[in-house]
Design a protein around this motif. Structure first.
Motif, PDB file in Angstrom:
ATOM      1  N   UNK A   1       0.843  -1.214   0.000  1.00  0.00           N
ATOM      2  CA  UNK A   1       0.000   0.000   0.000  1.00  0.00           C
ATOM      3  C   UNK A   1       0.870   1.254   0.000  1.00  0.00           C
ATOM      4  N   UNK A   2       1.842   1.284   0.899  1.00  0.00           N
ATOM      5  CA  UNK A   2       2.726   2.443   0.960  1.00  0.00           C
ATOM      6  C   UNK A   2       3.374   2.709  -0.389  1.00  0.00           C
ATOM      7  N   UNK A   3       3.793   1.606  -1.010  1.00  0.00           N
ATOM      8  CA  UNK A   3       4.484   1.741  -2.292  1.00  0.00           C
ATOM      9  C   UNK A   3       3.554   2.321  -3.349  1.00  0.00           C
ATOM     10  N   UNK A   4       2.322   1.824  -3.372  1.00  0.00           N
ATOM     11  CA  UNK A   4       1.359   2.332  -4.378  1.00  0.00           C
ATOM     12  C   UNK A   4       1.063   3.812  -4.130  1.00  0.00           C
ATOM     13  N   UNK A   5       0.879   4.156  -2.835  1.00  0.00           N
ATOM     14  CA  UNK A   5       0.582   5.560  -2.513  1.00  0.00           C
ATOM     15  C   UNK A   5       1.711   6.464  -2.985  1.00  0.00           C
ATOM     16  N   UNK A   6       2.949   5.990  -2.783  1.00  0.00           N
ATOM     17  CA  UNK A   6       4.101   6.776  -3.205  1.00  0.00           C
ATOM     18  C   UNK A   6       4.085   7.004  -4.709  1.00  0.00           C
TER      19      UNK A   6
ATOM     20  N   UNK B   1      -5.494   8.216  -0.103  1.00  0.00           N
ATOM     21  CA  UNK B   1      -4.807   7.154   0.618  1.00  0.00           C
ATOM     22  C   UNK B   1      -5.041   5.812  -0.065  1.00  0.00           C
ATOM     23  N   UNK B   2      -4.215   4.833   0.295  1.00  0.00           N
ATOM     24  CA  UNK B   2      -4.375   3.485  -0.252  1.00  0.00           C
ATOM     25  C   UNK B   2      -4.555   2.562   0.934  1.00  0.00           C
ATOM     26  N   UNK B   3      -5.682   1.830   0.930  1.00  0.00           N
ATOM     27  CA  UNK B   3      -5.981   1.026   2.107  1.00  0.00           C
ATOM     28  C   UNK B   3      -6.347  -0.404   1.763  1.00  0.00           C
ATOM     29  N   UNK B   4      -6.202  -1.259   2.779  1.00  0.00           N
ATOM     30  CA  UNK B   4      -6.626  -2.640   2.615  1.00  0.00           C
ATOM     31  C   UNK B   4      -8.115  -2.706   2.930  1.00  0.00           C
ATOM     32  N   UNK B   5      -8.871  -3.433   2.112  1.00  0.00           N
ATOM     33  CA  UNK B   5     -10.322  -3.448   2.281  1.00  0.00           C
ATOM     34  C   UNK B   5     -10.854  -4.868   2.283  1.00  0.00           C
TER      35      UNK B   5
END
Ligand code: ADP
Ligand code: MG
Length: 635
Positions: free
Chosen positions: A588-593, A601-605
């Motif tokens: 997620x962090x990588x995608x957000x970057x 934001x990018x989150x797990x769902x």
């Protein structure tokens, strides 16, 4: 002739006459309405008294009103066979504006006039205007001179009252010319002002009667020119006769031609039985005091008099066909209405009404925001007052409702300003709105589903606008709404149907806003809900989403937008979520970057079952659909 006696008007009356007339009436043509309503009052009084004294009727058994015009000389004559006036009554009624004294009257007048001119505060008590009869003086809106010749059954003499515009006195004399004697009642002769002579045209008078006094409960006749065609023999052309003779044609053939024969006659110009006057109302009058503001006319009604006193229609006796006919005639419609409602309200404010849901919405798309539809015709004591409303009787989203409203509690000369400020009107509005909803609810429950489909197609948008504009009536509007859903893509469902279909573990009402049923069906947000067999409303009309957001909930179930980030399906598994976070946190962090500012934001769902990822809106942000709409509006 015995000499006419001259009387001064009571105190300030003469100076005020002009002011009254010109400040209380914005529209000259109402003079006819006022004078006819006085004639009708006089007939009502006579009819009432004759219940106990039938001999009052004997001089003129017919109770009617006749309006004659002389267009060449600019004269209008209005004759009724009502109660008439004695000499003293002429002085009291026409020479005095307020029975109860000039001072009180002046005070009331000041209130009225300031209400009229002070646009901010129209706080003058409108009822005072009705209380102090000024209707008669409206004759001077169009007349230079008014002559009232009147014969009361209480007197064996007929008297003539004569007054001129802007004069400080009037005269009264006895009528001695045998040609001018009337058996009973009142004859008003108006000598029109130069510029107002147009009112003396028979067609003009006919039009005004039809518009303002159509439902006065006595026949109104107007003097009209008529014609019929007939064949007449004509003298033959002498040249032809000669020719015929020369040709030896012995027998004479008579020639004929068609001519129109003109003559004048009385024509019935109103409908005497408004279907909305109902029995319920009359009974509610029983035993109570029917009062007018001029003595000696305080009557106590008795049960047996009532049906005779008013011309009644019991709603139970009026057929659907009659309601439909009345609708089509009154509103110039060719389609039957979808529904109608006929009712009387009592208590604080008493009025009768018939409301209709039209069969079809008017052409043109801006009708929804234009409440000036002329759809509601307001009558006071069956005399037409106005159809020019701007949200006073119905909020704009209900302005498609058509109907007639008849009240005894408003003054005839009620103006726009008065309507807006009147407490009576506010109460009326509340009741009308409630009745309109009852009528629509009835339609929605009708056996024939087609009718409501038709209604929804024509006026669904209006009700959705109501969700936005009328919080107070949410409870009444919500059950009337219809939407497509994930389980009903062809036929719309109601919120009640949705709630009934909810799963035992389902807390909320789910919806997705989209531009079509197809794209709603294909959205990845649906996956988990379909898996759980939860129904989702498809909001495909641009206004739907805002409407639903304004409602917030239905039957204590919140509306939840399934495209928003915090959607909770009540099946959270904390253990599993923790594991997932550990496993995919860095991804997620990588995608957000990589995406940077493009996403918040990018989150797990846990909301997806087959799609790998989905774009959702923030809890407080616009939905994708809203964003689409806003974009469409700004380009
Ligand atoms: P209102 O009708 O409000 O009483 P108007 O100024 O219209 O006030 O009339 C004043 C009064 O004159 C009436 O109350 C009535 O007593 C009398 N009047 C007017 N017209 C007639 C009529 N045609 N027949 C008998 N009385 C009349
Ligand atoms: Mg009057």
């Amino acid at each position: 002739d015995p000499p006419a006696e001259k009387y001064e008007y009571q105190a300030e009356v003469s100076r005020l006459m002009d002011l009254i007339v010109h400040s209380l009436y914005s529209n000259k043509e109402v003079f006819l309405r006022e004078l006819i309503s006085n004639a009708s009052d006089a007939l009502d009084k006579l009819r009432f008294l004759s219940v106990t004294e039938p001999e009052l009727l004997k001089d003129a058994p017919d109770l009617d009103i006749r309006v004659q015009t002389d267009k060449d000389n600019g004269i209008i004559t209005i004759t009724d066979t009502g109660i008439g006036m004695t000499r003293q009554e002429l002085i009291d009624c026409l020479g005095t504006i307020a029975q109860s004294g000039t001072a009180k009257f002046l005070k009331a007048l000041k209130a009225c006039v300031s209400a009229k001119f002070d646009s901010k505060d129209s706080g003058g008590d409108s009822n005072l205007i009705g209380q102090f009869g000024v209707g008669f003086y409206s004759a001077y809106l169009v007349s230079d001179r008014v002559v009232v010749s009147t014969k009361s059954p209480k007197s064996d003499k007929q008297y003539v009252w004569e007054g001129e515009a802007n004069a400080s006195s009037y005269t009264i004399r006895e009528e001695t010319n045998p040609e001018k004697l009337i058996p009973r009642g009142t004859r008003l002769t108006l000598y029109l002002k130069h510029d107002d002579k147009g009112f003396a045209h028979p067609e003009k008078v006919q039009k005004l009667v039809k518009n303002y006094s159509q439902f006065v409960s006595f026949p109104i006749f107007t003097w009209q020119e008529k014609g019929f065609t007939k064949e007449v023999e004509v003298d033959e052309d002498p040249a032809e006769v000669k020719k015929d003779e020369e040709d030896g044609k012995a027998e004479k053939k008579k020639k004929t031609k068609t001519v129109v024969e003109r003559y004048w006659d009385w024509e019935l110009t109103n409908e005497t039985k408004p279907i909305w006057v109902s029995l319920v109302n009359a009974v509610s009058l029983s035993g109570s005091v029917y009062h007018t503001f001029k003595p000696p006319l305080f009557f106590v009604m008795r049960n047996s008099d009532i049906s005779w006193f008013m011309q009644l229609r019991n709603p139970k006796e009026v057929t659907t066909e009659e309601y439909n006919e009345f609708y089509k005639k009154t509103f110039n419609e060719y389609l039957d209405p979808l529904a109608s409602s006929h009712f009387t309200t009592e208590g604080e404010v008493e009025f009768r009404s018939i409301l209709y849901v039209p069969g079809i919405a008017p052409m043109g798309k801006d009708d929804i925001v234009n409440p000036k539809t002329k759809n509601i015709r307001l009558y006071v004591k069956r005399v037409f007052i106005s159809d020019d409303f701007d949200g006073e009787l119905f909020p704009r989203y209900l302005s498609f409702v058509k109907g007639v409203v008849d009240s005894n509690d408003l003054p005839l000369n009620v103006s726009r300003e008065i309507l807006q400020e009147s407490r009576i009107v506010r109460i009326m509005r509340k009741r009308l709105v409630r009745k309109a909803f009852d009528m629509i609810l009835g339609l929605s429950m009708s056996e024939n589903r087609d009718d409501y489909d038709k209604f929804w197609e024509n006026f669904g948008k209006h009700l959705k606008l109501g969700c936005i504009e009328d919080r107070e009536n949410h409870k009444r509007i919500a059950p009337l709404l219809r939407f497509f859903s994930s389980q009903s893509e062809e036929e719309m469902i109601s919120l009640d149907e949705y709630v009934e279909n909810m799963k035992p573990d389902q807390k909320d009402i789910y919806y997705i806003a989209s531009d079509s049923v197809t794209s709603a069906r294909n959205t990845p947000f649906l996956e988990r809900l379909l898996e759980k067999d939860f129904e989702v409303l498809f909001l495909v009309d641009p206004i739907d989403e805002v409407a639903v957001q304004n409602l917030k909930s239905y039957k204590e179930k919140n509306f939840i937008d399934i495209s928003k980030e915090d959607m909770d399906l009540g099946d959270k598994n904390e253990e599993k979520e923790k594991e997932m976070k550990q496993e995919f946190g860095q991804t997620c962090d990588w995608i957000k970057k990589r995406l940077g500012e493009k996403v918040a934001s990018v989150q797990i769902s846990n909301r997806l079952s087959t799609s790998p990822c989905v774009l959702v809106s923030g809890k407080f942000g616009w939905s994708a659909n809203m964003e689409r709409l806003m974009k469409a509006q700004t380009v």
